[in-house]
Design a protein around this motif. Structure first.
Motif, PDB file in Angstrom:
ATOM      1  N   GLY A 165     140.363 -14.776 -32.638  1.00  0.00           N
ATOM      2  CA  GLY A 165     141.111 -14.994 -33.857  1.00  0.00           C
ATOM      3  C   GLY A 165     140.267 -14.872 -35.112  1.00  0.00           C
TER       4      GLY A 165
ATOM      5  N   LEU B 285     138.520 -12.549 -38.032  1.00  0.00           N
ATOM      6  CA  LEU B 285     138.714 -11.271 -38.700  1.00  0.00           C
ATOM      7  C   LEU B 285     137.409 -10.465 -38.638  1.00  0.00           C
ATOM      8  CD1 LEU B 285     140.871  -9.698 -40.294  1.00  0.00           C
ATOM      9  CD2 LEU B 285     139.853 -10.636 -42.400  1.00  0.00           C
TER      10      LEU B 285
ATOM     11  N   LYS C  42     143.896 -19.134 -48.625  1.00  0.00           N
ATOM     12  CA  LYS C  42     143.640 -18.448 -47.372  1.00  0.00           C
ATOM     13  C   LYS C  42     144.267 -17.053 -47.406  1.00  0.00           C
ATOM     14  CE  LYS C  42     141.881 -21.929 -44.797  1.00  0.00           C
ATOM     15  NZ  LYS C  42     140.626 -21.890 -44.009  1.00  0.00           N
ATOM     16  N   HIS C  43     143.619 -16.136 -46.715  1.00  0.00           N
ATOM     17  CA  HIS C  43     144.185 -14.822 -46.487  1.00  0.00           C
ATOM     18  C   HIS C  43     145.240 -14.936 -45.379  1.00  0.00           C
ATOM     19  CE1 HIS C  43     144.048 -10.654 -44.698  1.00  0.00           C
ATOM     20  NE2 HIS C  43     144.124 -10.348 -45.984  1.00  0.00           N
ATOM     21  N   ASP C  44     146.121 -13.928 -45.276  1.00  0.00           N
ATOM     22  CA  ASP C  44     147.160 -13.962 -44.242  1.00  0.00           C
ATOM     23  C   ASP C  44     146.560 -14.098 -42.844  1.00  0.00           C
ATOM     24  OD1 ASP C  44     149.033 -13.709 -46.183  1.00  0.00           O
ATOM     25  OD2 ASP C  44     149.369 -11.557 -45.902  1.00  0.00           O
ATOM     26  N   SER C  45     145.338 -13.625 -42.666  1.00  0.00           N
ATOM     27  CA  SER C  45     144.685 -13.703 -41.359  1.00  0.00           C
ATOM     28  C   SER C  45     144.148 -15.099 -41.075  1.00  0.00           C
ATOM     29  CB  SER C  45     143.519 -12.710 -41.308  1.00  0.00           C
ATOM     30  OG  SER C  45     142.516 -13.093 -42.253  1.00  0.00           O
ATOM     31  N   GLY C  46     144.127 -15.967 -42.098  1.00  0.00           N
ATOM     32  CA  GLY C  46     143.554 -17.293 -41.960  1.00  0.00           C
ATOM     33  C   GLY C  46     142.147 -17.390 -42.513  1.00  0.00           C
ATOM     34  N   ALA C  47     141.565 -16.254 -42.875  1.00  0.00           N
ATOM     35  CA  ALA C  47     140.223 -16.257 -43.440  1.00  0.00           C
ATOM     36  C   ALA C  47     140.239 -16.801 -44.861  1.00  0.00           C
ATOM     37  CB  ALA C  47     139.642 -14.847 -43.432  1.00  0.00           C
TER      38      ALA C  47
ATOM     39  N   TYR D 206     140.482  -3.618 -40.558  1.00  0.00           N
ATOM     40  CA  TYR D 206     140.169  -5.026 -40.278  1.00  0.00           C
ATOM     41  C   TYR D 206     141.082  -5.498 -39.155  1.00  0.00           C
ATOM     42  CZ  TYR D 206     137.629  -4.560 -44.575  1.00  0.00           C
ATOM     43  OH  TYR D 206     136.742  -4.125 -45.522  1.00  0.00           O
ATOM     44  N   VAL D 207     140.465  -6.078 -38.128  1.00  0.00           N
ATOM     45  CA  VAL D 207     141.217  -6.483 -36.945  1.00  0.00           C
ATOM     46  C   VAL D 207     140.861  -7.918 -36.591  1.00  0.00           C
ATOM     47  CG1 VAL D 207     141.363  -4.131 -36.034  1.00  0.00           C
ATOM     48  CG2 VAL D 207     139.436  -5.590 -35.396  1.00  0.00           C
ATOM     49  N   MET D 208     141.759  -8.571 -35.886  1.00  0.00           N
ATOM     50  CA  MET D 208     141.496  -9.901 -35.350  1.00  0.00           C
ATOM     51  C   MET D 208     140.960  -9.739 -33.936  1.00  0.00           C
ATOM     52  SD  MET D 208     142.534 -12.030 -37.734  1.00  0.00           S
ATOM     53  CE  MET D 208     142.869 -13.593 -36.930  1.00  0.00           C
TER      54      MET D 208
END
Length: 708
Positions: free
Chosen positions: A650, A652, A476-481, A644-646
């Motif tokens: 939630g 990305l 997973k990416h830090d964003s959860g993606a 890139y924003v959340m």
């Protein structure tokens, strides 16, 4: 927030079945009655026609006709048809306007003439080599163009001279030639006229045999000279008479004729060129001598049933195919829908196409329709297939009417899941026979196609990669993606989910590299599509070509503010002000040529940011820099183009630090009337063509020509 076009229009087969069942249960069983309108046996289709830039233009300088079985030619003036002669099998006849031309090179050296022609052909398809007898030699004249004025030909001559096309062993100076000539004759046969032309050529005159309607028959004369105007014709007549020209005269400018010139584009490919005057109202009609059609080289070498009529209209060559209506439809249906589509869809298309063509009347002055999608696509015999032919034959003479008159049975490729409401969304007008905003099973174009991933790369670039070239890395990416792993080397990252060979990829990735998944989308198709990101400058230019009041740049925001019953856009604001582009269908071109108005606009440089004080601030690419606070509490400016924003859910999201726009949507075409892909979907569900037509043209009556 307005739901996306895809969300608003994604059809449900169960819902569609229920809707159809309700419609059909309330309808009586359709009966094909005898029509209140006459259905003609033939139709006239313009292949080349000049009605002016604001109406219709398809222009050619020459029309080259041939047939595997040979052709017969006749002079037609609307009152009578006078036989001219025949053209042997597989031999060409060329037609052009007898206009002003740039005579680039006159030489006795064929190879020099051919070299000159090749230089012209680099940027013009109006170059010709004409062979004639002159001063005891075989002479080759290389000319270019069919200009309506001597000035136009003079400008062209300067161009070709500068390009070196006039170089070579010349017999005379390059010059402008025109349609003014002296006439002698008449002669008993073409052979006699050609012999007279050769004799006059021996005296140094430029002489060509010609056809002319005289006394209810086609007769043969000789035209002497290629002058720019009438000022030298008196002197030329005296010279011609001294050289033996019998009954030499200066013809009236309005007299009809066809000058015959022998063209030799290649040493083994001689053909007769028929040069028609700009002011003549008559036409030359070509009929195939056998069962084979006539090939028109300048129209993508397509072959046509019926006859071809060549004339002059508005200082341009016109070519009209007069063909049996049902034969015309064999090709139209073959082009408009897929060969493998169900027979009931072929039938529905045949009836709609027949009705649409006849509704046009003589909308193109000397023709009923044209061969492009301005009317409906018609590509001749090669586009016919057994399935389209069966659909046409099974519905022969059937048309759609409302109130005893033909309807304007428009159709489009794909309604995007729901047909348009013409009154409020497309052209306006309350035509009661169109079914507005009905569910349409249009998903077919996406069947069997792979999905694509919208991904972010480590360098900040984002684009699309086909799903079979990526796999889940399990990380997973830090964003959860999700992090996806590239499969294979040289994998292309593209600006939209489609392979376009003429567009270079944004990047290429190798096996094992990781990318961040943003979302999964269908491959670009006629039902669901995403266009490549557009810059503010590109969209501003496109919008201002349609906007009644120009938009003052720069373009910072562009948002859909109103939609119609089907979800199509009906109002768009640019920089906060409503943009007026006229009728709703104009939005397709105003937004850069998008496929449909059932669309959404993503403003990639526009955000609503929640501050630490609980207040929100809108950022819309208005200049300045976007800054973020790091974990250390320090702020830094985002200098790159991408960010890139959340979002609030939630998820990305890919954005840009400056204004940018991504347009996505559903469907292809205006969406009014019948959806062709929807017709296929209904046919696959078991509905016959009568119900398909009734579904899309709700109050129309299906009728059959009384003659049949």
């Amino acid at each position: 927030m307005n739901p996306s076009a895809a969300e608003k229009t994604r059809p449900s087969r169960l819902l569609l079945f229920a809707l159809l069942s309700a419609v059909l249960a309330l309808s009586s069983s359709p009966i094909v009655a005898k029509a209140a309108v006459a259905v003609p046996d033939t139709i006239r289709v313009a292949l080349f026609l000049n009605l002016g830039a604001s109406k219709y233009q398809a222009i050619t300088s020459t029309a080259t006709l041939s047939s595997a079985g040979g052709m017969s030619l006749a002079w037609s003036d609307g009152q009578a048809s006078l036989p001219i002669g025949t053209v042997p099998a597989n031999r060409a006849a060329i037609f052009a306007m007898d206009a002003y031309r740039a005579l680039v090179l006159e030489t006795a050296d064929y190879n020099a003439a051919l070299a000159s022609l090749k230089k012209i052909q680099v940027s013009s398809n109006a170059g010709t080599i004409v062979q004639l007898a002159k001063s005891g030699k075989t002479v080759y004249q290389v000319t270019e163009g069919a200009y309506s004025s001597a000035a136009g030909a003079s400008a062209a001559l300067s161009k070709w001279t500068s390009a070196g096309a006039a170089s070579g062993p010349a017999l005379s100076k390059a010059r402008v030639v025109g349609p003014w000539a002296v006439e002698t004759g008449a002669y008993a046969s073409l052979a006699e006229a050609q012999a007279a032309a050769d004799r006059l050529g021996g005296a140094g005159l430029e002489a060509f045999a010609a056809l002319k309607p005289l006394g209810g028959a086609v007769q043969y004369v000789v035209r002497i000279g290629q002058e720019q105007d009438a000022s030298k014709l008196g002197e030329l007549r005296q010279t011609a008479a001294a050289a033996g020209a019998a009954n030499a005269r200066v013809p009236e400018a309005a007299e009809a004729y066809a000058a015959l010139r022998q063209t030799v584009p290649q040493a083994d490919a001689e053909a007769t060129l028929y040069a028609l005057p700009a002011g003549a109202s008559a036409v030359i009609r070509a009929e195939p001598a056998g069962a084979d059609g006539i090939l028109l080289a300048e129209r993508s070498k397509r072959t046509y049933r019926g006859s071809l009529e060549i004339g002059i209209l508005n200082q341009s060559l016109s070519v009209v195919n007069e063909v049996g209506l049902e034969s015309y439809l064999y090709s139209v249906v073959g082009v408009e829908v897929g060969q493998s589509w169900p027979l009931e869809a072929q039938k529905a298309q045949a009836v709609a196409a027949r009705t649409y063509a006849l509704f046009s009347g003589t909308g193109f002055q000397i023709a009923n329709v044209v061969d492009t999608t301005v009317s409906q696509a018609y590509y001749g015999i090669d586009s016919e297939n057994p399935n389209s032919t069966a659909g046409v034959d099974a519905t022969a003479g059937e048309v759609l009417t409302y109130g005893g008159k033909l309807i304007n049975a428009v159709f489009s490729a794909n309604a995007g899941g729901k047909t348009a409401d013409n009154n409020s969304e497309i052209w306006g007008g309350d035509q009661a026979y169109y079914s507005p905003a009905v569910t349409s099973p249009d998903e077919g174009p996406g069947e069997g196609k792979l999905d694509w991933f919208h991904v972010a790369l480590s360098n900040g670039v984002n684009g699309y990669v086909r799903s079979d070239l990526l796999e889940d890395s399990g990380r997973k990416h830090d964003s959860g993606a999700k992090l996806l792993r590239v499969v294979g080397d040289g994998v292309a990252v593209r600006s939209k989910p489609q392979i376009v060979s003429t567009v270079e990829p944004l990047a290429r990735l190798n096996a094992g590299e990781l990318v961040v998944e943003l979302k999964r989308v269908p491959e670009y198709n006629d039902f669901s599509w995403i266009e490549a990101p557009a810059t503010p400058e590109q969209l501003l230019d496109s919008l201002n070509k349609r906007a009644k009041t120009p938009i003052t740049g720069p373009l910072r925001t562009l948002e859909v503010t109103k939609r119609g019953p089907s979800g199509r856009i009906t109002e768009v604001k640019a920089n906060g002000a409503v943009v007026d582009v006229g009728v709703g269908d104009n939005w397709r071109s105003a937004l850069g040529g998008v496929k449909s108005t059932l669309l959404s606009i993503e403003e990639t440089g526009r955000y609503t940011i929640a501050g630490g004080d609980g207040k929100t601030r809108e950022v819309s690419g208005q200049g300045g820099s976007l800054q973020v606070a790091g974990a250390d509490g320090k702020a830094r400016a985002l200098s790159g183009p991408n960010v890139y924003v959340m979002d609030g859910d939630g998820v990305l999201r890919a954005g840009t630090t400056a204004a940018g726009f991504v347009i996505s949507g559903n469907g292809f075409g205006h969406g009014v009337g019948m959806s062709q892909w929807g017709s296929r979907g209904l046919a696959e569900q078991g509905y016959d063509y009568q119900y398909i037509l009734k579904y899309y043209y709700q109050n129309a009556t299906l009728e059959k020509d009384a003659k049949r």
